[in-house]
Design an enzyme around this catalytic site. Structure first.
Site, mmCIF file in Angstrom:
data_model
loop_
_atom_site.group_PDB
_atom_site.id
_atom_site.type_symbol
_atom_site.label_atom_id
_atom_site.label_comp_id
_atom_site.label_asym_id
_atom_site.label_seq_id
_atom_site.Cartn_x
_atom_site.Cartn_y
_atom_site.Cartn_z
ATOM 1 N N SER A 110 0.829 -1.211 0.000
ATOM 2 C CA SER A 110 0.000 0.000 0.000
ATOM 3 C C SER A 110 0.858 1.254 0.000
ATOM 4 C CB SER A 110 -0.896 0.005 1.235
ATOM 5 O OG SER A 110 -1.459 1.288 1.425
ATOM 6 N N TYR A 133 -1.658 5.996 -4.742
ATOM 7 C CA TYR A 133 -2.671 7.046 -4.778
ATOM 8 C C TYR A 133 -1.949 8.252 -5.356
ATOM 9 C CZ TYR A 133 -5.742 4.441 -1.564
ATOM 10 O OH TYR A 133 -6.567 3.504 -0.987
ATOM 11 N N THR A 159 -4.783 2.965 -7.702
ATOM 12 C CA THR A 159 -6.147 2.818 -7.153
ATOM 13 C C THR A 159 -6.961 4.042 -7.521
ATOM 14 O OG1 THR A 159 -5.354 1.429 -5.368
ATOM 15 C CG2 THR A 159 -7.459 2.520 -5.009
ATOM 16 N N LYS A 231 -6.771 -0.296 -10.304
ATOM 17 C CA LYS A 231 -7.569 -1.012 -9.293
ATOM 18 C C LYS A 231 -8.792 -0.182 -8.912
ATOM 19 C CE LYS A 231 -7.133 -2.754 -4.535
ATOM 20 N NZ LYS A 231 -7.742 -1.716 -3.673
ATOM 21 N N HIS A 255 -13.026 -1.787 -3.310
ATOM 22 C CA HIS A 255 -12.240 -1.372 -2.149
ATOM 23 C C HIS A 255 -12.731 -2.086 -0.879
ATOM 24 C CE1 HIS A 255 -9.178 1.935 -1.536
ATOM 25 N NE2 HIS A 255 -9.334 1.527 -0.291
HETATM 26 C C1 FNR Z 1 -7.795 -1.551 2.125
HETATM 27 N N1 FNR Z 1 -7.766 -1.377 0.744
HETATM 28 C C2 FNR Z 1 -6.824 -0.543 0.188
HETATM 29 N N2 FNR Z 1 -6.734 -0.436 -1.160
HETATM 30 C C3 FNR Z 1 -5.794 0.327 -1.734
HETATM 31 O O1 FNR Z 1 -5.733 0.396 -2.953
HETATM 32 N N3 FNR Z 1 -4.912 1.017 -0.940
HETATM 33 C C4 FNR Z 1 -4.942 0.972 0.409
HETATM 34 O O2 FNR Z 1 -4.123 1.592 1.080
HETATM 35 C C5 FNR Z 1 -5.942 0.178 1.011
HETATM 36 N N4 FNR Z 1 -6.030 0.096 2.364
HETATM 37 C C6 FNR Z 1 -6.916 -0.784 2.932
HETATM 38 C C7 FNR Z 1 -6.914 -0.948 4.311
HETATM 39 C C8 FNR Z 1 -7.748 -1.888 4.896
HETATM 40 C C9 FNR Z 1 -7.715 -2.082 6.378
HETATM 41 C C10 FNR Z 1 -8.627 -2.658 4.079
HETATM 42 C C11 FNR Z 1 -9.527 -3.702 4.680
HETATM 43 C C12 FNR Z 1 -8.640 -2.477 2.717
HETATM 44 C C13 FNR Z 1 -8.646 -2.198 -0.120
HETATM 45 C C14 FNR Z 1 -7.979 -3.535 -0.440
HETATM 46 O O3 FNR Z 1 -6.889 -3.374 -1.296
HETATM 47 C C15 FNR Z 1 -8.939 -4.496 -1.140
HETATM 48 O O4 FNR Z 1 -9.531 -3.869 -2.250
HETATM 49 C C16 FNR Z 1 -10.040 -5.029 -0.207
HETATM 50 O O5 FNR Z 1 -9.564 -5.201 1.098
HETATM 51 C C17 FNR Z 1 -10.562 -6.360 -0.749
HETATM 52 O O6 FNR Z 1 -11.596 -6.842 0.024
HETATM 53 P P1 FNR Z 1 -11.410 -7.925 1.219
HETATM 54 O O7 FNR Z 1 -10.428 -8.975 0.730
HETATM 55 O O8 FNR Z 1 -10.907 -7.153 2.391
HETATM 56 O O9 FNR Z 1 -12.790 -8.427 1.390
#
Ligand code: FNR
Length: 363
Positions: A110, A133, A159, A231, A255
């Site tokens: 991330s 980002y 993203t 994404k 997300h």
């Molecule tokens: C995320 N997600 C996310 N996506 C991204 O592009 N950058 C980020 O920094 C984050 N940070 C983040 C933190 C936390 C705590 C969660 C739960 C999710 C989204 C992540 O990449 C992904 O799309 C989802 O978590 C997928 O769903 P599941 O596997 O959690 O159900």
């Protein structure tokens, strides 16, 4: 650890291990959390059409992503702030990366990681992609891309579903304060006001560039030679735009239900997007993957591989690096059994005919 048999149990252990504010940050979604629940529920409405009397004495789960071989089509989704997975900040992205290396899979780091990307890179040999980002301070973002190239990251995952942060009501109530991000120390102030709602929201609205648009893919392309994945695609229209923009892959994602509530469960839109893209670029998938059966279903509907988000942070919070390893191994084992019981010895054997969605009649 042998007593833990599924992701749900890791979720429970994570809840017990963490202060409420941090668990809520990891676990929660936007507003009514409808999409968050649907991501998981929609998988339950897909049933199998297993084939029998196929030699499954050897199962090969291996695949390759942008030319990098991995042990199974299961990668680590980017999730921010792994330091929050321990009350004293003892677990970090370096632990997650080591687990990725041990499981021979790819970690998408991330942009909001607690450790610097250089620290993560030097901690192990896992193949890594950097999730991006775009900040209003484009120079800061461009600098991160350069640092990622130098640190051996193999792709950029842009993203695109956070022009503004979704309303995560638990973070608002908890007055969630994100830890400072080491990657950007010195670049600009990361101070947020803890007494006014979600600090995550305050930081995002200050730092993120909500003017980001399709033309900026050209900008990103102009500053890096690395493959670019997008994404956060949920419609066939945007999937086609991504192909036209010349990206190297897309991730179907809402997300994890943290952005626009009442976005559809990702598994329900995957097939429409795969058909639109027509094999021109790989389509990856995330949202609600908790079981090996879910991995199989996503692949049957056309995904090249899945990303898992929350299960990884549950594993990290529960048992550190070993917990992450165990989560990945468990889902891999479940996937292996699903392949065997469906009559699919290799990934290439998994087809659309192996699943039945709720709209389809029994054949
Ligand atoms: C995320 N997600 C996310 N996506 C991204 O592009 N950058 C980020 O920094 C984050 N940070 C983040 C933190 C936390 C705590 C969660 C739960 C999710 C989204 C992540 O990449 C992904 O799309 C989802 O978590 C997928 O769903 P599941 O596997 O959690 O159900």
């Amino acid at each position: 650890m042998d007593q833990i048999v599924n992701v749900e149990e890791f979720q429970e252990l994570a809840k017990r291990a963490l202060p409420k504010m941090y668990f809520d940050f990891y676990n929660g979604g936007a507003e009514d959390q409808h999409t968050l629940k649907e991501n998981v529920e929609a998988f339950r409405r897909i049933m199998f059409r297993p084939r029998v009397l196929v030699d499954v004495s050897k199962i090969d789960m291996s695949t390759s992503i942008l030319g990098y071989p991995i042990s199974a089509p299961i990668m680590i989704a980017p999730t921010g702030n792994h330091k929050l997975a321990h009350p004293k900040g003892l677990f970090r992205e370096t632990a997650t990366a080591k687990a990725a290396a041990a499981c021979n899979t790819i970690m998408i780091v991330s942009y909001m990681s607690s450790c610097t990307i250089e620290e993560i890179a030097s901690s192990c040999y896992a193949v890594r992609f950097l999730q991006l980002y775009v900040y209003k301070r484009r120079d800061v973002t461009a600098q991160m891309v350069k640092r990622a190239e130098k640190a051996g990251f193999k792709a950029i995952v842009l993203t695109v579903d956070v022009p503004k942060l979704g309303r995560r009501e638990k973070d608002i109530k908890n007055k969630m304060i994100p830890p400072k991000l080491k990657n950007f120390e010195g670049a600009f102030s990361m101070e947020v006001r803890p007494n006014k709602g979600s600090g995550v929201e305050a930081f995002t609205s200050r730092a993120f560039d909500s003017s980001l648009s399709w033309k900026d893919i050209e900008w990103l392309r102009s500053i890096t030679e690395l493959p670019i994945l997008i994404k956060g695609i949920l419609t066939h229209e945007d999937a086609l735009k991504a192909v036209e923009a010349g990206v190297d892959g897309i991730v179907v994602s809402n997300h994890g239900g943290r952005q626009l509530d009442y976005s559809p469960a990702t598994i329900t839109v995957l097939e429409e997007i795969v058909q639109a893209v027509g094999g021109s670029i790989p389509v990856f998938f995330d949202g609600g993957v908790r079981r090996g059966t879910d991995v199989f279903k996503a692949l049957a509907l056309g995904a090249k591989a899945v990303l898992i988000g929350r299960p990884i942070v549950y594993g990290l919070a529960a048992k550190g690096e070993d917990g992450v390893k165990k989560v990945i191994e468990m889902i891999k084992n479940e996937f292996e059994i699903t392949m065997a019981l469906s009559g699919c010895p290799t990934i290439a054997d998994i087809t659309r005919n192996h699943v039945r969605t709720e709209n389809e009649k029994l054949h």
